[in-house]
Design a protein around this motif. Sequence first.
Motif, PDB file in Angstrom:
ATOM      1  N   HIS A  50       0.820  -1.217   0.000  1.00  0.00           N
ATOM      2  CA  HIS A  50       0.000   0.000   0.000  1.00  0.00           C
ATOM      3  C   HIS A  50       0.852   1.265   0.000  1.00  0.00           C
ATOM      4  O   HIS A  50       0.377   2.339   0.377  1.00  0.00           O
ATOM      5  CB  HIS A  50      -0.965  -0.029   1.186  1.00  0.00           C
ATOM      6  N   GLY A  51       2.117   1.134  -0.418  1.00  0.00           N
ATOM      7  CA  GLY A  51       2.977   2.305  -0.584  1.00  0.00           C
ATOM      8  C   GLY A  51       3.623   2.823   0.682  1.00  0.00           C
ATOM      9  O   GLY A  51       4.096   3.958   0.714  1.00  0.00           O
ATOM     10  N   GLY A  52       3.685   2.004   1.726  1.00  0.00           N
ATOM     11  CA  GLY A  52       4.286   2.438   2.985  1.00  0.00           C
ATOM     12  C   GLY A  52       5.792   2.556   2.909  1.00  0.00           C
ATOM     13  O   GLY A  52       6.451   1.793   2.200  1.00  0.00           O
ATOM     14  N   PHE A  66       2.836   6.972   5.038  1.00  0.00           N
ATOM     15  CA  PHE A  66       2.053   6.777   3.817  1.00  0.00           C
ATOM     16  C   PHE A  66       1.702   8.127   3.212  1.00  0.00           C
ATOM     17  O   PHE A  66       1.486   9.096   3.938  1.00  0.00           O
ATOM     18  CB  PHE A  66       0.746   6.025   4.124  1.00  0.00           C
ATOM     19  N   SER A  68      -1.059   8.787   1.759  1.00  0.00           N
ATOM     20  CA  SER A  68      -2.484   9.083   1.946  1.00  0.00           C
ATOM     21  C   SER A  68      -3.064   8.275   3.100  1.00  0.00           C
ATOM     22  O   SER A  68      -2.613   7.161   3.385  1.00  0.00           O
ATOM     23  CB  SER A  68      -3.277   8.790   0.665  1.00  0.00           C
ATOM     24  N   ASP A  71      -4.556   4.826   2.014  1.00  0.00           N
ATOM     25  CA  ASP A  71      -3.529   3.791   1.858  1.00  0.00           C
ATOM     26  C   ASP A  71      -3.121   3.227   3.213  1.00  0.00           C
ATOM     27  O   ASP A  71      -2.948   2.017   3.373  1.00  0.00           O
ATOM     28  CB  ASP A  71      -2.293   4.345   1.144  1.00  0.00           C
ATOM     29  N   ALA A  74      -5.942   0.990   4.532  1.00  0.00           N
ATOM     30  CA  ALA A  74      -5.961  -0.273   3.786  1.00  0.00           C
ATOM     31  C   ALA A  74      -4.809  -1.176   4.227  1.00  0.00           C
ATOM     32  O   ALA A  74      -4.982  -2.391   4.378  1.00  0.00           O
ATOM     33  CB  ALA A  74      -5.889  -0.002   2.283  1.00  0.00           C
ATOM     34  N   ALA A  75      -3.630  -0.585   4.459  1.00  0.00           N
ATOM     35  CA  ALA A  75      -2.476  -1.355   4.917  1.00  0.00           C
ATOM     36  C   ALA A  75      -2.722  -1.914   6.313  1.00  0.00           C
ATOM     37  O   ALA A  75      -2.394  -3.072   6.598  1.00  0.00           O
ATOM     38  CB  ALA A  75      -1.224  -0.475   4.910  1.00  0.00           C
TER      39      ALA A  75
END
Length: 104
Positions: A50-52, A66, A68, A71, A74-75
């Motif tokens: 999730h882009g962490g 993150f 956002s 995101d 969701a993570a």
Amino acid sequence: MSREFPSGTVTFLFTDIEGSTKLLHELGTDAYAQALAEHRRVLRAAFAAHGGVEVDTQGDALFVAFASAPDAVAAARAAQEALASGPVRVRIGLHTGEPRLFHR
């Protein structure tokens, strides 16, 4: 996980294992070390998906940024679901804001 930190408004995610000392005593040193390694692997995979961006670790805790809030949520959900069948339960906190760096 990516190493490029998000800028502007960022959502920080913090984790903590629930009852880690009790879990250590219940599982024993070797099994706890294995559970902790698996916990980190699972969390890092969920956060990376999730882009962490991992900022830091302390003991069993992870600190991840993150770009956002959705995101990060969701993570967090993915991490909780991935750990659901194991012995480790994790508390997750989120904070959204614009970080300021202070230089002395």
